[in-house]
Design an enzyme around this catalytic site. Structure first.
Site, PDB file in Angstrom:
ATOM      1  N   HIS A 244      -9.361 -12.690   2.221  1.00 55.91           N
ATOM      2  CA  HIS A 244      -8.056 -12.057   2.436  1.00 55.91           C
ATOM      3  C   HIS A 244      -7.336 -11.748   1.140  1.00 55.91           C
ATOM      4  O   HIS A 244      -6.496 -10.862   1.083  1.00 55.91           O
ATOM      5  CB  HIS A 244      -7.213 -12.878   3.407  1.00 55.91           C
ATOM      6  CG  HIS A 244      -7.672 -12.675   4.810  1.00 55.91           C
ATOM      7  ND1 HIS A 244      -8.559 -13.531   5.419  1.00 55.91           N
ATOM      8  CD2 HIS A 244      -7.466 -11.661   5.670  1.00 55.91           C
ATOM      9  CE1 HIS A 244      -8.836 -13.063   6.617  1.00 55.91           C
ATOM     10  NE2 HIS A 244      -8.195 -11.931   6.798  1.00 55.91           N
TER      11      HIS A 244
ATOM     12  N   ASP B 290     -15.380 -10.735   9.970  1.00 55.06           N
ATOM     13  CA  ASP B 290     -15.810 -11.986  10.588  1.00 55.06           C
ATOM     14  C   ASP B 290     -17.141 -11.821  11.308  1.00 55.06           C
ATOM     15  O   ASP B 290     -17.998 -12.691  11.222  1.00 55.06           O
ATOM     16  CB  ASP B 290     -14.743 -12.488  11.568  1.00 55.06           C
ATOM     17  CG  ASP B 290     -13.626 -13.206  10.833  1.00 55.06           C
ATOM     18  OD1 ASP B 290     -13.948 -14.020   9.945  1.00 55.06           O
ATOM     19  OD2 ASP B 290     -12.458 -12.939  11.107  1.00 55.06           O
TER      20      ASP B 290
ATOM     21  N   GLU C 284     -15.195  -9.814  17.006  1.00 56.37           N
ATOM     22  CA  GLU C 284     -15.566 -10.324  15.678  1.00 56.37           C
ATOM     23  C   GLU C 284     -16.373 -11.611  15.765  1.00 56.37           C
ATOM     24  O   GLU C 284     -16.671 -12.236  14.770  1.00 56.37           O
ATOM     25  CB  GLU C 284     -14.320 -10.498  14.805  1.00 56.37           C
ATOM     26  CG  GLU C 284     -13.177 -11.234  15.452  1.00 56.37           C
ATOM     27  CD  GLU C 284     -11.930 -11.292  14.567  1.00 56.37           C
ATOM     28  OE1 GLU C 284     -12.007 -11.050  13.364  1.00 56.37           O
ATOM     29  OE2 GLU C 284     -10.851 -11.611  15.130  1.00 56.37           O
TER      30      GLU C 284
HETATM   31  C1  PEP Z   1     -12.173  -8.836  10.575  1.00 57.52           C
HETATM   32  O1  PEP Z   1     -12.524 -10.002  10.758  1.00 57.52           O
HETATM   33  O2  PEP Z   1     -12.954  -7.887  10.391  1.00 57.52           O
HETATM   34  C2  PEP Z   1     -10.735  -8.496  10.528  1.00 57.52           C
HETATM   35  C3  PEP Z   1     -10.334  -7.261  10.454  1.00 57.52           C
HETATM   36  O3  PEP Z   1      -9.857  -9.530  10.552  1.00 57.52           O
HETATM   37  P1  PEP Z   1      -9.534 -10.448   9.295  1.00 57.52           P
HETATM   38  O4  PEP Z   1     -10.159  -9.812   8.076  1.00 57.52           O
HETATM   39  O5  PEP Z   1      -8.057 -10.515   9.193  1.00 57.52           O
HETATM   40  O6  PEP Z   1     -10.160 -11.742   9.662  1.00 57.52           O
HETATM   41 MG    MG Z   2     -11.170 -11.463  11.498  1.00 58.00          MG
END
Ligand code: PEP
Ligand code: MG
Length: 585
Positions: free
Chosen positions: A193, A459, A435
């Site tokens: 993130h 994910d 995901e």
């Molecule tokens: C993902 O998992 O692709 C997603 C968009 O959510 P995050 O990156 O916030 O886990």
């Molecule tokens: Mg995610």
């Protein structure tokens, strides 16, 4: 040392040239300042004041958490209070300060590190667990000592490149774009993130460099090549010239791409694709509009909850969602409900540290276990839905039961709003993120009860391939083009379409130009990615026929490895748009 090239993982594109600003593994730098005997009483007073402030902070949090989440959760902070009462630690700091004549924050950090080291060597599991308490409280005391408000990154006075062991997404979220012109970290992966935040702030970044913090000193001149994942320290004149010229070229390409802004995102044969943007902060809406998005495909609401000591109230959330809804007008905005956990923590919620946080108590699991927190958010979203075109999306759905449970809570909230005569969009669409592999595999079942799907590849890839998305050591295994991933994506799209619902993608893969053609060919209806990637994706979609994309996807599905698929996709793209392939122009 001379020019050195360090290779890491590209996290956010762009080139930046600037001076390094090293920060300790925390968000503020602790400098060694000599003191005299006369300064001693003042330093001891400062230490005591910091201990008192820290105690008050912890008591306040404890009270709030006990009230919001129950006494047992508040009790976690009692352990923090005990650390503050450790007379040995306090006395050691004072003695050392007297002996070494160095400022209190420096001595305190030293003693703290020694404590942590000693505890980590202990066999006793209980004592080992205390490390995180000591660390947390230690950080608070340090913050109070250096007088840093929550963080100093937001208040940098000159343009710098941040060098850190790691930056949490919350640190990154408050980086002041004006003064942070790039960053590089020892750890992290492409879809951590922190990397996602860097992209959304449009700050070139490289992560997973392993030892950058030991190789770079404050003030060193650096080049950050966010496209290739390189850091060049003490660049030679010729290297600098090369990068200055490349930077100019990239800016020109960006200018050219910006001319696409008002053109529809459709293939040569007129197949319309929804091109949406991912945002983490409401302030990013202007960038979304600037880059010509059709909507917001993922509004990561958790950034609302971080960098603060309490939970956001319903009204506060309502106002923020309403503002985004109004600014986007008739364009859809998908608000993802709270996805806390994984690599995003809220200090005040004290989600216990877990061995496998990405597989732990996060996202919808947390919300279903804490319906009171969940309901506040749902109410806020529903209220805001009266002011624009909002949609709701649940993260980390693993099967139909969770979708049903979440929908049942949503239905209670709707009933209450009706009773209270509060307006909201009765037809609001509710979708599920796909995901988790189990959700992808059972997407035929889920599609019957969801209004749409959005594939969260960040994910999905880590779970399907068993590769931690933030671990730089195994980043080479994190392959979006892996045949297993493509097959899962195909399944989700096909199952969604069979039930007549649209299927989008909001993971970083949606913004990877080398894979656009394959995703298009697999039948993806919506691509949602960081605003800066949108023009490039649009350019690709507009340059091909759907038929060509389908053929590319079909061929890709016959290949055996991620590498083969990636190379094949790259070469197909290069034939038509060489300027978009790195090093291919
Ligand atoms: C993902 O998992 O692709 C997603 C968009 O959510 P995050 O990156 O916030 O886990
Ligand atoms: Mg995610």
């Amino acid at each position: 040392m001379g020019e050195t090239i360090l290779k890491g993982i590209p996290a956010a594109p762009g080139i930046t040239i600037g001076k390094a600003y090293l920060i300790d593994s925390e968000d503020f730098a602790v400098t060694k300042r000599r003191i005299t005997d006369q300064d001693l009483p003042d330093e001891i007073n400062r230490f005591q004041d910091a201990l008192i402030s820290t105690r008050n902070e912890i008591l306040k949090i404890k009270e709030k958490i006990s009230k919001d989440m129950g006494v047992e959760h508040g009790e976690i902070f009692s352990a923090h209070l005990l650390v503050l009462e450790d007379t040995m630690l306090i006395e050691e700091v004072i003695l050392k300060m007297k002996k070494e004549k160095v400022c209190v924050e420096y001595v305190f950090l030293d003693v703290l590190k020694k404590y942590i080291k000693t505890f980590s060597k202990m066999d006793d599991e209980y004592l080992k667990e205390r490390i995180s308490d000591i660390n947390d409280v230690g950080k608070r005391i340090l913050r109070n000592l250096v007088g840093a408000k929550q963080i100093s990154l937001a208040e940098l006075k000159e343009k710098v490149v941040i060098i850190a062991y790691d930056l949490s997404p919350s640190d990154t979220a408050i980086m002041h774009k004006k003064n942070v012109i790039g960053f590089a970290t020892d750890i992290g992966g492409r879809t951590s993130h922190t990397a996602i935040m860097a992209k959304s702030l449009e700050i070139p970044a490289v992560v997973g460099l392993e030892k950058i913090t030991t190789l770079v000193r404050n003030g060193d001149m650096l080049v950050i090549d966010g496209n290739r994942g390189l850091i060049i320290t003490e660049p030679q004149k010729s290297t600098l010239e090369k990068y200055i010229s490349e930077k100019k070229k990239l800016e020109e390409l960006e200018k050219e791409l910006s001319t696409l802004k008002n053109l529809p995102c459709e293939t040569l044969d007129g197949h319309r694709i929804e091109l949406s943007a991912n945002i983490e902060l409401p302030e990013e809406v202007s960038s979304v509009i600037k880059h010509g998005a059709d909507g917001i495909g993922l509004y990561r609401s958790e950034f609302f909850y971080i960098n603060r000591a309490d939970l956001p109230s319903e009204d506060e959330q309502f106002k923020a969602y309403k503002e985004v809804a109004k600014k986007m007008g008739s364009k859809p905005v998908i608000i993802r409900t709270l996805d806390i956990g994984g690599d995003k923590f809220l200090s005040h919620l004290e989600i216990p540290r877990e061995m496998n946080p990405f597989m732990g108590w996060r996202a919808i699991r947390f919300c279903l276990a804490r319906p009171n927190i969940f309901k506040v958010q749902l109410r806020a979203i529903l209220r805001a839905s009266a002011f624009g075109k909002l949609k709701i999306m649940y993260p980390m759905i693993s099967g139909i039961e969770e979708l049903r449970q979440a929908n049942s809570i949503l239905s209670d909230v709707k009933k209450q709003l009706k009773k209270d005569r509060v307006p909201f969009d009765k037809e609001i669409e509710v979708g599920a993120m796909i995901e988790i592999p189990s959700a992808a595999i059972t997407s035929d079942i889920l599609a019957k009860e969801a209004d749409f799907f959005s594939i969260g590849t960040n994910d999905l890839i880590q779970y399907a391939l068993a590769v931690d998305r933030v671990n730089e050591k195994i980043a080479y295994l994190y392959e979006p083009a892996h045949p297993a991933v493509l097959r899962l994506i195909k399944k989700v799209i096909d199952n969604g379409h069979k039930e007549g619902i649209w299927v989008g993608m909001c993971g970083e893969m949606a913004g990877d130009p080398s894979l656009t053609l394959i995703l298009l060919g697999l039948g993806l209806d919506e691509f949602s990615t960081s605003p800066i990637s949108l023009p490039e994706i649009k350019k690709i979609i507009r340059a091909f026929k759907l038929e060509t994309a389908k053929k590319t996807a079909d061929k890709a599905l016959t290949l055996s490895t991620g590498k083969e698929i990636q190379e094949f996709a790259q070469s197909t793209l290069k034939e038509v748009l060489p300027e978009l392939v790195l090093g291919g122009g």
